[in-house]
Design a protein around this motif. Sequence first.
Motif, mmCIF file in Angstrom:
data_model
loop_
_atom_site.group_PDB
_atom_site.id
_atom_site.type_symbol
_atom_site.label_atom_id
_atom_site.label_comp_id
_atom_site.label_asym_id
_atom_site.label_seq_id
_atom_site.Cartn_x
_atom_site.Cartn_y
_atom_site.Cartn_z
ATOM 1 N N THR A 8 -7.050 6.821 -0.551
ATOM 2 C CA THR A 8 -8.310 6.941 -1.421
ATOM 3 C C THR A 8 -7.815 6.343 -2.884
ATOM 4 O O THR A 8 -7.070 7.099 -3.441
ATOM 5 N N VAL A 9 -8.395 5.287 -3.149
ATOM 6 C CA VAL A 9 -7.962 4.677 -4.596
ATOM 7 C C VAL A 9 -9.199 4.586 -5.400
ATOM 8 O O VAL A 9 -10.102 3.931 -5.001
ATOM 9 N N LEU A 11 -8.090 -5.213 -2.633
ATOM 10 C CA LEU A 11 -8.873 -5.701 -1.643
ATOM 11 C C LEU A 11 -8.568 -6.830 -0.714
ATOM 12 O O LEU A 11 -8.518 -6.656 0.248
ATOM 13 N N VAL A 12 -7.737 -7.819 -1.492
ATOM 14 C CA VAL A 12 -7.367 -8.895 -0.741
ATOM 15 C C VAL A 12 -6.093 -8.257 0.153
ATOM 16 O O VAL A 12 -5.914 -8.512 1.415
ATOM 17 N N THR A 13 -5.045 -7.484 -0.446
ATOM 18 C CA THR A 13 -4.116 -7.137 0.344
ATOM 19 C C THR A 13 -4.623 -6.046 1.650
ATOM 20 O O THR A 13 -4.014 -6.453 2.740
ATOM 21 N N ALA A 14 -5.467 -5.325 1.757
ATOM 22 C CA ALA A 14 -6.013 -4.666 2.580
ATOM 23 C C ALA A 14 -6.454 -5.323 3.803
ATOM 24 O O ALA A 14 -6.588 -5.182 4.956
ATOM 25 N N ILE A 15 -7.406 -6.218 3.109
ATOM 26 C CA ILE A 15 -8.178 -7.074 4.293
ATOM 27 C C ILE A 15 -6.988 -7.889 4.988
ATOM 28 O O ILE A 15 -7.133 -8.042 6.098
ATOM 29 N N LEU A 71 0.775 -1.216 0.089
ATOM 30 C CA LEU A 71 0.229 -0.066 -0.064
ATOM 31 C C LEU A 71 0.874 1.265 -0.140
ATOM 32 O O LEU A 71 0.701 2.298 -0.525
ATOM 33 N N GLU A 72 2.053 1.232 0.630
ATOM 34 C CA GLU A 72 2.997 2.319 0.688
ATOM 35 C C GLU A 72 3.391 2.540 -0.907
ATOM 36 O O GLU A 72 4.001 3.607 -0.945
ATOM 37 N N ALA A 73 3.524 1.799 -1.566
ATOM 38 C CA ALA A 73 3.902 2.213 -2.969
ATOM 39 C C ALA A 73 3.094 3.044 -3.793
ATOM 40 O O ALA A 73 3.417 3.560 -4.902
ATOM 41 N N LEU A 74 1.753 3.401 -3.249
ATOM 42 C CA LEU A 74 0.880 4.363 -3.901
ATOM 43 C C LEU A 74 1.369 5.550 -3.325
ATOM 44 O O LEU A 74 1.638 5.614 -2.425
ATOM 45 N N PRO A 75 1.035 6.611 -4.085
ATOM 46 C CA PRO A 75 1.354 7.850 -3.589
ATOM 47 C C PRO A 75 0.383 8.209 -2.449
ATOM 48 O O PRO A 75 -0.653 7.755 -2.173
#
Length: 683
Positions: free
Chosen positions: A355-356, A248-252, A225-229
Amino acid sequence: MRWPRQLMSLLFVLAFLVGPPTVLLTVIGPPLRGWPTTDQLRAWLQQPLTEETLTAGLALGAWLIWLLVAYTVAVRTIIRLHATTAWLRRVPLPTPLQATASGMAGAAVFGITTNTITDAPPQPAQPAATGTAAFHDETAPEDHRDPVLREDGVAVAGGWLPRDVAEQVTAAAALVWLRRRRDYQPHPTHPDDTDLTPLPPTVTAVQAALADTPTTPPSDGIAALEALPAGGVGLTGPGALPVGRGLLVTAILAGQRHPSTSLIVTKATLALLLGPAAKTLGRRLPLTIVDNVDDAAQLLQPVSPAAGGFIPGQHQDEPSSGRSHQTIVLLNEHDGDEKQLTRLAETGTATAALTVVLGKRPDGPDWHANSTGHLHDPHHPGMPSPRLCVLDQTAATDLLTVIARPEPTPPHPATERPSLPYAGSPELPLSRQVDRHGPQRLPTTPQHRLHLRILGDPQLLIDDEPLAIRRSASLQVLVYLAIHPNGANTAQLTDAIWPGLPRRSLTGRLYTALSDLRSTIRAASDLPVIDHSDDRYRLNPVHIDIDLWQLHATTHHAATALVPAAAAWQGVLNAYPADLAATRAWPWLDPHREATRRRILDLCVALAAKDSDPHRSLQLLQDGIRIDPYNADLHRLVGRALTALEEPEAAAELQHRYQQFLTQVGFDNGPSPRLSFANTRRL
């Protein structure tokens, strides 16, 4: 008959090899007529696109294509010749009697006079299909996976997972089996095995890819998730939806590791990502589903602890910790208009939420996602391109199934049960050492004794000395056939050993594993161990002893013989030194391992119930806890027995230690465990 089709294929290949060069040489001539002169080069630089240069370029391209096809045909022919030569070298010469018989009866009759497995020529390796397990490589010495991780991740049918996400999936799968062990209620006569269905195919493919690989330090899943700005991003391109499912899977999974991490998703986005499964699966997932963007923005408003408001991702019994947790909002560009999406983005930035948007984001930035999960910032083309998890609907649903809370109602009685071994089943052959009438005698005295031990660390013993089996697939074949004494066909073996790979590319690998196994056994003993008939492989009970079959015979005897419970139980304990293939993490083993363990627990409870001495009954139940320390019903029975013996303090201490033990391995006090990586790889 296949020869007409093979003949037509050969004629087509010959026509393609001979026809194009003949036409090119006749019409155009040879591809090169010497090196160009200086004047010709100068003229070409002044006017490169002429009829002559275009014709020469097309001709050169045609020659290159023909050379590529010719090279491929030559390589395949060399591989076929090498495989056939290797097979012919292993074919034993017939004896004079066999030669006479073959001449009289014919080759066809001679070929079916034995049902013992014969060495099949190793088939050439087929290229793995796109989307299959990346650890599987036809040329790898370990024939079920690659020795090196590709881009530090696992590819499955329908997507790709980073290594840390794959590790979390295997941990979640292990906790599913722990929950089944915890909730099973031993029953002496009618065991309930409806919950022993194997896990979804995508999950077993991930488990197989990571089986027997060194465990890396567990990651919390936040790195992806940290790869996103900061603040979020809009995702465009063909990989937007697959990346959205991966997020979705990674966040859960990250939320399972860190309860302060929460996920908010709109109902429309969840349906877009998961399809029909969104309605039934969504309510069982640890996420917050909102109707629209305004509801998501409302949830992101800063909440004062004194106000008693709701913070996404926080359990009701957890104290509020302000905005220290991370919230991920997942939505699509059609969930609201530009003003709503902008207001949500501003609120998310103010509250440090991520927010994605699956699509263009009104206030930017927008990154392009390709089908492999690589993200590209069009405004900074020189920046590294991170790769996120990508999944299709089937793969995402499979993975989320093992993460979701279990269904509150038991499965329908008509649910198909897996084919599992049961103690005392008449289909299971009794070992030749154990029989109620005494030992059986073999018709002939073998030169060597073969014993297959699969309770504990699987080993094949010849004269009590372990025999080294080089291939993991060969060892799996032995264990699988020992668990299935009635045999297994090619499809069953390949589906179990290589989950997630197409069957058409696995037949040669199975033949190679069987041939290598038979050659290894033949080098130490001339006994035919594996029989093959009607496309089914079986272990020959006349020539090999198997400790699992010994266990089945012992449990059957203990359950039916009129002997003291303590003596019968001691025989079972001696025959059950450890769980089925306890040192192996092959995913197909889990249902059989649990079924075998349950038969022991069922017998334990049955013997304890019929023992008139309460102290001996208590000892039997305590032995059952040592066999399965996760089972809640055994702890309840032991606590009741201790209370009946007027030892309430011991009963309370037992329950306290049990709750502490469950907490250590990742269980909370609810129906679904929190994700923990402690000792979950080989449970």
